[in-house]
Scaffold this motif. Structure first.
Motif, mmCIF file in Angstrom:
data_model
loop_
_atom_site.group_PDB
_atom_site.id
_atom_site.type_symbol
_atom_site.label_atom_id
_atom_site.label_comp_id
_atom_site.label_asym_id
_atom_site.label_seq_id
_atom_site.Cartn_x
_atom_site.Cartn_y
_atom_site.Cartn_z
ATOM 1 N N THR A 43 41.127 35.545 45.312
ATOM 2 C CA THR A 43 41.673 35.926 46.618
ATOM 3 C C THR A 43 43.094 35.394 46.775
ATOM 4 O O THR A 43 43.977 36.098 47.267
ATOM 5 N N ARG A 44 43.322 34.174 46.334
ATOM 6 C CA ARG A 44 44.673 33.609 46.406
ATOM 7 C C ARG A 44 45.630 34.357 45.477
ATOM 8 O O ARG A 44 46.813 34.494 45.788
ATOM 9 N N MET A 45 45.126 34.841 44.361
ATOM 10 C CA MET A 45 45.963 35.653 43.476
ATOM 11 C C MET A 45 46.371 36.950 44.177
ATOM 12 O O MET A 45 47.503 37.403 44.030
ATOM 13 N N GLU A 46 45.455 37.515 44.943
ATOM 14 C CA GLU A 46 45.780 38.735 45.690
ATOM 15 C C GLU A 46 46.882 38.469 46.712
ATOM 16 O O GLU A 46 47.743 39.319 46.942
ATOM 17 N N LEU A 47 46.871 37.288 47.316
ATOM 18 C CA LEU A 47 47.931 36.928 48.250
ATOM 19 C C LEU A 47 49.282 36.830 47.540
ATOM 20 O O LEU A 47 50.327 36.982 48.164
ATOM 21 N N GLU A 48 49.245 36.586 46.236
ATOM 22 C CA GLU A 48 50.461 36.545 45.412
ATOM 23 C C GLU A 48 50.792 37.948 44.870
ATOM 24 O O GLU A 48 51.654 38.092 44.002
ATOM 25 N N GLN A 49 50.070 38.952 45.356
ATOM 26 C CA GLN A 49 50.260 40.343 44.920
ATOM 27 C C GLN A 49 49.850 40.582 43.474
ATOM 28 O O GLN A 49 50.410 41.437 42.779
ATOM 29 N N VAL A 50 48.871 39.810 42.990
ATOM 30 C CA VAL A 50 48.327 39.990 41.655
ATOM 31 C C VAL A 50 46.841 40.256 41.822
ATOM 32 O O VAL A 50 46.099 39.410 42.316
ATOM 33 N N PHE A 51 46.427 41.437 41.423
ATOM 34 C CA PHE A 51 45.042 41.860 41.631
ATOM 35 C C PHE A 51 44.289 41.813 40.306
ATOM 36 O O PHE A 51 44.681 42.465 39.340
ATOM 37 N N VAL A 52 43.222 41.011 40.289
ATOM 38 C CA VAL A 52 42.419 40.803 39.090
ATOM 39 C C VAL A 52 40.958 41.020 39.467
ATOM 40 O O VAL A 52 40.472 40.423 40.433
ATOM 41 N N SER A 53 40.270 41.833 38.688
ATOM 42 C CA SER A 53 38.847 42.060 38.944
ATOM 43 C C SER A 53 38.046 40.810 38.582
ATOM 44 O O SER A 53 38.532 39.931 37.855
ATOM 45 N N ARG A 54 36.832 40.747 39.065
ATOM 46 C CA ARG A 54 35.963 39.612 38.711
ATOM 47 C C ARG A 54 35.774 39.544 37.202
ATOM 48 O O ARG A 54 35.800 38.465 36.610
ATOM 49 N N PRO A 67 45.947 36.193 29.791
ATOM 50 C CA PRO A 67 46.528 36.652 31.060
ATOM 51 C C PRO A 67 47.925 37.213 30.826
ATOM 52 O O PRO A 67 48.650 36.737 29.952
ATOM 53 N N ASN A 68 48.285 38.220 31.616
ATOM 54 C CA ASN A 68 49.637 38.774 31.503
ATOM 55 C C ASN A 68 50.613 37.883 32.275
ATOM 56 O O ASN A 68 50.218 36.898 32.887
ATOM 57 N N ALA A 69 51.896 38.254 32.249
ATOM 58 C CA ALA A 69 52.934 37.422 32.870
ATOM 59 C C ALA A 69 52.698 37.231 34.364
ATOM 60 O O ALA A 69 52.819 36.115 34.879
ATOM 61 N N ALA A 70 52.361 38.304 35.075
ATOM 62 C CA ALA A 70 52.128 38.199 36.515
ATOM 63 C C ALA A 70 50.939 37.282 36.810
ATOM 64 O O ALA A 70 50.981 36.464 37.737
ATOM 65 N N GLU A 71 49.899 37.399 36.023
ATOM 66 C CA GLU A 71 48.719 36.548 36.207
ATOM 67 C C GLU A 71 49.062 35.084 35.940
ATOM 68 O O GLU A 71 48.631 34.194 36.672
ATOM 69 N N LEU A 72 49.848 34.835 34.893
ATOM 70 C CA LEU A 72 50.260 33.458 34.584
ATOM 71 C C LEU A 72 51.082 32.851 35.709
ATOM 72 O O LEU A 72 50.872 31.695 36.094
ATOM 73 N N LEU A 73 52.019 33.618 36.249
ATOM 74 C CA LEU A 73 52.840 33.116 37.356
ATOM 75 C C LEU A 73 51.990 32.803 38.578
ATOM 76 O O LEU A 73 52.170 31.767 39.226
ATOM 77 N N ALA A 74 51.058 33.694 38.911
ATOM 78 C CA ALA A 74 50.183 33.456 40.065
ATOM 79 C C ALA A 74 49.300 32.234 39.832
ATOM 80 O O ALA A 74 49.149 31.390 40.722
ATOM 81 N N LEU A 75 48.726 32.124 38.649
ATOM 82 C CA LEU A 75 47.865 30.973 38.344
ATOM 83 C C LEU A 75 48.657 29.673 38.420
ATOM 84 O O LEU A 75 48.166 28.673 38.949
ATOM 85 N N SER A 76 49.861 29.687 37.902
ATOM 86 C CA SER A 76 50.712 28.496 37.945
ATOM 87 C C SER A 76 50.949 28.055 39.385
ATOM 88 O O SER A 76 50.832 26.869 39.709
ATOM 89 N N ALA A 77 51.268 29.001 40.254
ATOM 90 C CA ALA A 77 51.534 28.673 41.662
ATOM 91 C C ALA A 77 50.277 28.188 42.367
ATOM 92 O O ALA A 77 50.295 27.177 43.079
#
Length: 93
Positions: A43-54, A67-77
């Motif tokens: 859910t927090r990743m979605e707030l970062e505009q990164v949508f990942v399925s379960r 993880p792709n670049a967008a996923e890595l950036l969201a996870l880092s934050a």
């Protein structure tokens, strides 16, 4: 295995698999340190505009997918860790 992956050297595929497993393990450990569930983190990743399925998130944590670049950036934050730590485990979070 996708056709484009069939012609890659075994060493590359082995390194890619090891990297995915290491990143997944670090993500899981940090998520548990922060007492977050997978759903809350997604859910927090979605707030970062990164949508990942379960399924995709589970594959990342289990080391089955990189993880792709967008996923890595969201996870880092979200996990409050550096990209360096996520990718290489170089410094403590």
């Amino acid at each position: 295995m996708p056709k484009r992956m069939q012609d890659l050297p075994a060493e590359y595929l082995s390194h890619r698999r090891a990297l995915a497993q290491a990143i997944g393990a670090r993500v899981r450990v940090r998520r548990e340190q922060l007492d977050l569930t997978q759903d809350v983190l997604r859910t927090r990743m979605e707030l970062e505009q990164v949508f990942v399925s379960r399924t995709q998130y589970s594959r990342i944590e289990n080391g089955e997918a990189l993880p792709n670049a967008a996923e890595l950036l969201a996870l880092s934050a979200i996990l409050a860790v550096s990209l360096d730590w996520l990718l290489r485990g170089a410094t403590a979070p």
